[in-house]
Design a protein around this motif. Structure first.
Motif, short mmCIF file in Angstrom:
data_model
loop_
_atom_site.label_atom_id
_atom_site.label_comp_id
_atom_site.label_asym_id
_atom_site.label_seq_id
_atom_site.Cartn_x
_atom_site.Cartn_y
_atom_site.Cartn_z
N GLY A 18 -1.55 15.09 -25.73
CA GLY A 18 -0.50 14.00 -25.15
C GLY A 18 -0.71 13.89 -23.43
O GLY A 18 0.35 13.44 -23.08
N THR A 19 -1.94 14.17 -22.96
CA THR A 19 -2.05 13.95 -21.55
C THR A 19 -2.94 12.85 -21.32
O THR A 19 -3.22 12.66 -19.96
N PHE A 20 -3.25 11.95 -22.19
CA PHE A 20 -3.79 10.73 -21.99
C PHE A 20 -3.23 9.72 -21.05
O PHE A 20 -3.54 9.22 -19.97
N PHE A 21 -1.67 9.65 -21.28
CA PHE A 21 -0.79 8.88 -20.49
C PHE A 21 0.13 9.71 -19.84
O PHE A 21 0.76 10.35 -20.29
N ARG A 22 0.69 9.50 -18.55
CA ARG A 22 1.65 9.93 -17.98
C ARG A 22 2.56 8.89 -17.58
O ARG A 22 2.36 7.74 -17.06
N LEU A 23 3.89 9.06 -18.05
CA LEU A 23 4.94 8.01 -17.66
C LEU A 23 6.09 8.47 -17.16
O LEU A 23 6.63 9.72 -17.32
N GLU A 24 6.49 7.65 -15.89
CA GLU A 24 7.79 8.04 -15.10
C GLU A 24 8.54 6.54 -15.14
O GLU A 24 8.06 5.47 -15.29
N PRO A 25 9.91 6.78 -15.21
CA PRO A 25 10.51 8.11 -15.15
C PRO A 25 10.90 8.45 -16.50
O PRO A 25 10.64 7.79 -17.44
N PRO A 26 11.35 9.55 -16.64
CA PRO A 26 11.68 10.13 -17.91
C PRO A 26 12.85 9.28 -18.70
O PRO A 26 13.44 8.54 -18.14
N GLY A 27 13.10 9.57 -20.05
CA GLY A 27 13.91 8.92 -20.88
C GLY A 27 13.55 7.54 -21.68
O GLY A 27 14.46 6.95 -22.42
N TYR A 28 12.24 7.58 -21.79
CA TYR A 28 11.56 6.53 -22.29
C TYR A 28 11.42 6.97 -23.94
O TYR A 28 11.39 8.07 -24.17
N GLN A 29 11.54 5.86 -24.87
CA GLN A 29 11.20 6.24 -26.17
C GLN A 29 9.74 5.77 -26.58
O GLN A 29 9.36 4.81 -25.95
N ARG A 30 8.81 6.11 -27.64
CA ARG A 30 7.78 6.01 -27.90
C ARG A 30 7.84 5.59 -29.48
O ARG A 30 8.31 6.41 -30.31
N VAL A 31 7.32 4.34 -29.80
CA VAL A 31 7.41 3.93 -31.21
C VAL A 31 6.03 3.48 -31.45
O VAL A 31 5.58 2.55 -30.96
N GLY A 32 5.14 3.99 -32.20
CA GLY A 32 3.82 3.63 -32.58
C GLY A 32 3.10 3.79 -31.03
O GLY A 32 3.04 4.63 -30.42
N ASN A 33 2.46 2.51 -30.90
CA ASN A 33 1.98 2.45 -29.73
C ASN A 33 2.49 1.83 -28.53
O ASN A 33 2.06 1.40 -27.52
N THR A 34 3.83 1.72 -28.51
CA THR A 34 4.39 1.15 -27.46
C THR A 34 5.63 2.20 -27.03
O THR A 34 5.96 2.94 -27.73
N VAL A 35 5.70 2.20 -25.62
CA VAL A 35 6.69 2.96 -25.02
C VAL A 35 8.03 2.05 -24.18
O VAL A 35 7.72 0.91 -23.88
N SER A 36 9.19 2.57 -24.29
CA SER A 36 10.02 1.66 -23.96
C SER A 36 11.18 2.40 -23.18
O SER A 36 11.46 3.69 -23.44
N TRP A 37 11.77 1.78 -22.08
CA TRP A 37 13.04 2.23 -21.46
C TRP A 37 14.33 1.31 -21.46
O TRP A 37 13.89 -0.01 -21.75
N ARG A 38 15.34 1.84 -21.51
CA ARG A 38 16.47 0.88 -21.90
C ARG A 38 17.60 1.51 -20.99
O ARG A 38 17.84 2.63 -21.10
N TRP A 39 18.28 0.50 -20.20
CA TRP A 39 19.65 0.72 -19.63
C TRP A 39 20.63 -0.30 -19.91
O TRP A 39 20.33 -1.43 -20.25
#
Length: 217
Positions: A177-198
């Motif tokens: 899982g080091t191919f992608f690095r994502l910030e800030p923490p708290g995201y969700q991953r579903v399939g090939n998409t990552v998302s943040w929500r406030w």
């Protein structure tokens, strides 16, 4: 009554903002036909006020190649300014940006739709790592009901040679899982998409930072 009416016309309420970003590759048309990463940006903001400006902030190293906007389907003219110029004119400016795209003033409220294409560059002081930074920046007279940011990685993932196979030269990065690095923490991953929500926040000035292994260069 005059005071109440004046308050109404100055009132600004952002109901929701939804940002969709797609990372993809294109091949140069001349030899050596190098693959180049691009980011397509699509954002919709539902607001209730008496007019305003479409606004896209930029990270200093990652400018937009172009930007365009519409209010309720009607096109707006977008131009690039320094953050200092925008602040002097009374516009909201993100602490993360040095440049902003602003439209001409529009009247009325409704759905503000914005699109842009952003430059992708190698991360500083690293090898074989590219990155993209997106700035989310709003404030409202009432809490914003929902802010979402969705990053679609599907197109670039499918372009990775031998993706998921043990004989792929990138299998270790993919496995751990080091191919992608994502910030800030708290995201969700579903399939090939990552998302943040406030939800129900009075303001946001957030930097979304995405890095990935640039096998194509």
């Amino acid at each position: 009554m005059t005071i109440l009416l004046s308050f109404f016309f100055l009132y600004n309420y952002i109901e929701s903002t939804h940002t969709y970003v797609k990372l993809f590759l294109t091949r140069e048309k001349t030899y050596p036909y190098t693959l180049r990463p691009h980011v397509f940006f699509d954002q919709k903001v539902v607001a209730y006020d008496q007019g305003g400006f479409a606004y896209i902030p930029e990270d200093a190293r990652y400018p937009a190649v172009w930007a365009r906007a519409w209010i309720n389907g009607h096109p707006l003219l977008m131009k690039k300014y320094t953050s200092a110029q925008a602040a002097e004119a009374g516009h909201l400016v993100s602490r993360h940006s040095k440049y902003v795209w602003l439209s001409n003033h529009y009247e009325g409220s409704g759905e503000l739709h914005k699109q842009a294409e952003f430059v992708v560059l190698p991360a500083e002081d690293t090898q074989k790592i590219d990155e993209y930074i997106c700035i989310l920046n709003w404030q409202s007279d009432r809490p914003i009901e929902e802010v979402t940011f969705t990053m679609d990685l599907g197109t670039i993932i499918m372009a990775i040679p031998g993706i998921g196979k043990q004989n792929s030269p990138y299998y270790v990065q993919w496995l751990y899982g080091t191919f992608f690095r994502l910030e800030p923490p708290g995201y969700q991953r579903v399939g090939n998409t990552v998302s943040w929500r406030w939800s129900k926040i009075p303001r946001i000035d957030e930097k979304i930072h995405i890095q990935w292994y640039a096998w194509y260069r």
